[in-house]
Design an enzyme around this catalytic site. Structure first.
Site, short mmCIF file in Angstrom:
data_model
loop_
_atom_site.label_atom_id
_atom_site.label_comp_id
_atom_site.label_asym_id
_atom_site.label_seq_id
_atom_site.Cartn_x
_atom_site.Cartn_y
_atom_site.Cartn_z
N ASP A 251 90.29 -3.21 19.26
CA ASP A 251 91.07 -2.01 18.93
C ASP A 251 90.20 -1.07 18.09
O ASP A 251 89.50 -1.51 17.16
CB ASP A 251 92.30 -2.43 18.14
CG ASP A 251 93.18 -1.25 17.75
OD1 ASP A 251 93.79 -0.67 18.65
OD2 ASP A 251 93.21 -0.93 16.55
N GLU B 106 87.90 0.10 22.51
CA GLU B 106 88.18 1.53 22.53
C GLU B 106 87.04 2.27 21.81
O GLU B 106 86.86 2.08 20.60
CB GLU B 106 89.49 1.83 21.80
CG GLU B 106 90.72 1.24 22.46
CD GLU B 106 91.98 1.54 21.64
OE1 GLU B 106 92.87 2.23 22.15
OE2 GLU B 106 92.05 1.08 20.49
#
Length: 699
Positions: free
Chosen positions: A339, A370
């Site tokens: 994340d 990400e």
């Protein structure tokens, strides 16, 4: 260096003001000769270890049963050894800082915890293994055939139509239930059987380490879990007994074991960029070290959560590397999704990759994340973050989500009125689509090799694909749009005037009507592009049956009803589900789609046509029907990949014999697909309006 001087050095921004404990195994470790406790607290004046009978003060029989004084070692760790195996003992620490401030803390390095993670627990990990765990193995699916479906542990089985045992609904153990069907009627599969039939090969689970945003004793509470509390402990709300710290560990392993047995890789969503609160165990143990700070001393907030973790500091980097490696080794995790990877420095990400590689079979473990953040973060000088600007510094086996593909296909992720290729802006986005299907590997757009590109149009964040298409294709949100004529928002059978809100509601529910049909067509084009593009295909579970959250674009705490997999809807949307299943089957049957060159050819209107190896894909987003000369596709292949094929067909009839349709999106709404196996006629590929077709060249 004196501790007072060390603290001053920390305030001044010195990278490593303390002695480092990089070789010692921290936490509570059970071994053949007893139990060793170690906690890194180099700035502490004193540390007290406390033992308890229970994991929380709310439980009957809770009592503190001992206090002990660890000794400070030269590496900044406080340690104490006991001759007994203390498995099941709950504990915490009292840490006194140099200024006399005394705080209670759980152990940041703990492998077990009591309810809600407020106290740590000693774990003899061998006692937590389910039967047959020693025979559990990673699935051998190659990276090129990895197709990911993302889901939430509780959302997977919470829907009452799922047919799961009541005691397993929302729990790890629902992933061990085979033979479940909608309402238990034995007709339409749910759960693991459903996803196995669908054909995906990897299950990515939203965070299932211990997070702080729910009360584990209250099954009504819900959160996605991006709120880390104890990184190395499974979340207790997914276990059948959150009060017993061993149950969550065993049941988490049972979930993974079952998924492996059915052929699924398990990818763990990890959130090392921030924690549930700035007042976390790390900060309580070593104030000011683990969390990034701005020049004025305020907390850095690139995560949007108020406490960016300082991955560039040696002990935090070591923690992240050890934590990921622990999950891979102890829980047999097959891959990790990071994340906000754009907040983690590239040296740390590369160190994680090296550590995983060193495990048996570790080079096959997957890593991606990400490549962005919610905002800027205050790092130490010289830090390179794993955002888009830092991608070139990452190991080539660390991948990332491709937002350019996502936005080219369906439009802007945050602005519903900005459309993409499949939902009304094909003219402007066609060039991006031609780049996207080749994983942006043109020199001017290159982000790495195909295996680094996660191709997707929906994930847990933002609108679902179905909702984005509904919002962007049904009116424009203006008063004029809401009052359009009957012909614009009317069901064919009733011809009743509808407002835009009414039309949206019907489309969200996938009720029959012209607007819903257009959304369905756009959905088939979008996913067809994803599963024929180079790179790793990824989808939000439920996307294949038009998953809706009724326009909610941030449902992290919106409850099960908004986030669940609606198994009754899956049965009702069998046409779309079957289209996804066929697409995935085509992808698996043609593994070269993963990384072979995808060559775009000239196509009519706003259509896109491309060839990859012996597969041709034709996509027509327009309302007009076209056709494409076979010569254009035949001339597209790269000589280096097709030395065994003739440079051109001997005749038009020869070409017609070679190209066979293996999938056509026509008929998705009814499940009555056009006959596959058809061959082209007249030397031209047909391109019906608003369809995608896949053709195979028979050698």
């Amino acid at each position: 260096m004196a501790l007072a001087q060390q603290s001053e050095g920390l305030k001044a921004g010195v990278a490593e003001p303390f002695p480092l404990s990089l070789e010692r195994e921290l936490g509570a470790v059970v071994h053949d000769h007893g139990t060793q406790f170690s906690i890194w607290a180099p700035s502490a004046k004193s540390v007290t270890l406390r033992f308890f009978t229970k994991g929380s003060s709310m439980e009957d029989g809770d009592a503190m049963v001992g206090t002990h004084q660890p000794e400070l070692q030269s590496d900044g760790a406080w340690t104490i050894h006991f001759d007994e195996n203390l498995h099941g003992t709950y504990y915490d620490y009292l840490v006194e800082q140099q200024d006399g401030n005394l705080v209670r803390t759980a152990d940041p390095w703990a492998k077990g915890a009591g309810v809600n993670g407020r106290r740590s627990m000693v774990v003899d990990l061998a006692r937590t293994d389910p039967a047959g765990w020693e025979h559990d193995e990673h699935p051998t699916t190659p990276l090129g055939e990895t197709m990911v479906a993302e889901m939430h542990v509780a959302s997977f089985s919470a829907n009452p139509h799922g047919g799961f045992p009541l005691e397993h609904c929302g729990k790890y153990l629902a992933f061990t239930d085979l033979g479940t069907t909608v309402d238990g009627k034995g007709k339409f599969p749910t759960g693991i059987d459903y996803f196995k039939q669908l054909g995906v090969t990897a299950i990515q689970l939203l965070p299932f380490y211990d997070y702080g945003s729910v009360d584990e004793n209250d099954p009504r509470q819900y959160n996605w879990g991006y709120d880390p509390l104890n990184y190395n402990v499974p979340e207790g709300s997914y276990s059948t007994d959150p009060f017993d710290g061993t149950v969550r560990i065993t049941e988490c392993k049972q979930m993974i074991q079952s998924l492996h047995a059915q052929g699924f890789k398990v990818i763990m969503d990890v959130v090392y960029n921030h924690m549930y609160t700035a007042d976390n165990w790390f900060e309580r143990v070593v104030p000011g070290y683990f969390v990034r700070r701005n020049a004025d001393g305020t907390l850095s907030n690139g995560s949007g959560c108020g406490d960016d973790m300082a991955s560039e500091r040696a002990m935090m980097r070591c923690y992240i590397v050890d934590s990921v490696t622990y999950w891979a080794r102890e829980y047999h995790i097959d891959g990790f999704r990071f994340d906000l990877m754009g907040l983690i420095d590239t040296d740390t990400m590369n160190a994680v990759r090296r550590s995983l590689d060193a495990l048996p079979g570790g080079k096959d473990l997957i890593m991606y994340g990400e490549p962005w953040a919610a905002g800027p973060s205050s790092t130490l000088p010289g830090t390179e973050l794993a955002n888009k600007e830092g991608l070139h510094l990452l190991d080539p086996r660390i991948g990332h989500f491709c937002d350019r593909t996502r936005d080219a296909i369906k439009g802007h992720v945050f602005e519903h009125q900005i459309k993409g290729y499949v939902n009304g802006n094909a003219h402007d986005t066609r060039p991006q689509i031609e780049l996207a299907v080749d994983a942006w590997r043109a020199p001017e757009t290159n982000e790495g090799n195909a295996g680094q590109i996660i191709q997707y149009v929906s994930a847990h964040d933002d609108w679902t694909l179905w909702d984005k298409l509904c919002l962007s294709m049904i009116g424009d949100g203006s008063p004029e749009s809401a009052n359009k004529a009957e012909s614009e928002y009317a069901d064919d059978s009733h011809r009743t005037l509808e407002s835009r809100d009414d039309a949206l509601e019907r489309a969200y529910r996938a009720e029959p009507g012209p607007q819903t049909h257009k959304v369905l067509e756009a959905n088939t084009l979008a996913v067809g592009l994803i599963y024929t593009a180079a790179g790793i295909p990824f989808m939000l579970a439920g996307e294949e049956f038009g998953k809706t959250k009724f326009g909610n674009d941030n449902s992290f705490n919106s409850g099960v009803k908004v986030n669940e997999l609606d198994w009754a809807r899956a049965e009702r949307m069998q046409g779309l589900v079957d289209y996804y299943r066929r697409l995935i089957a085509v992808r698996r049957a043609n593994p070269s789609l993963f990384d072979a060159e995808h060559i775009a050819v000239e196509a009519p209107g706003n259509a896109v046509a491309y060839r990859s190896d012996d597969v041709a894909v034709l996509v027509n987003p327009d309302d007009e029907e076209y056709s494409l000369p076979v010569e254009r596709i035949d001339s597209a292949f790269a000589d280096s990949l097709h030395d065994d094929l003739p440079e051109a067909p001997e005749s038009a009839s020869h070409a017609e014999e070679r190209w066979v349709c293996v999938l056509d999106s026509s008929g998705t709404s009814t499940g009555e697909f056009r006959q596959t196996g058809m061959r082209i006629a007249g030397g031209r590929f047909p391109m019906p309006a608003r369809t995608l077709s896949i053709w195979k060249c028979e050698r």
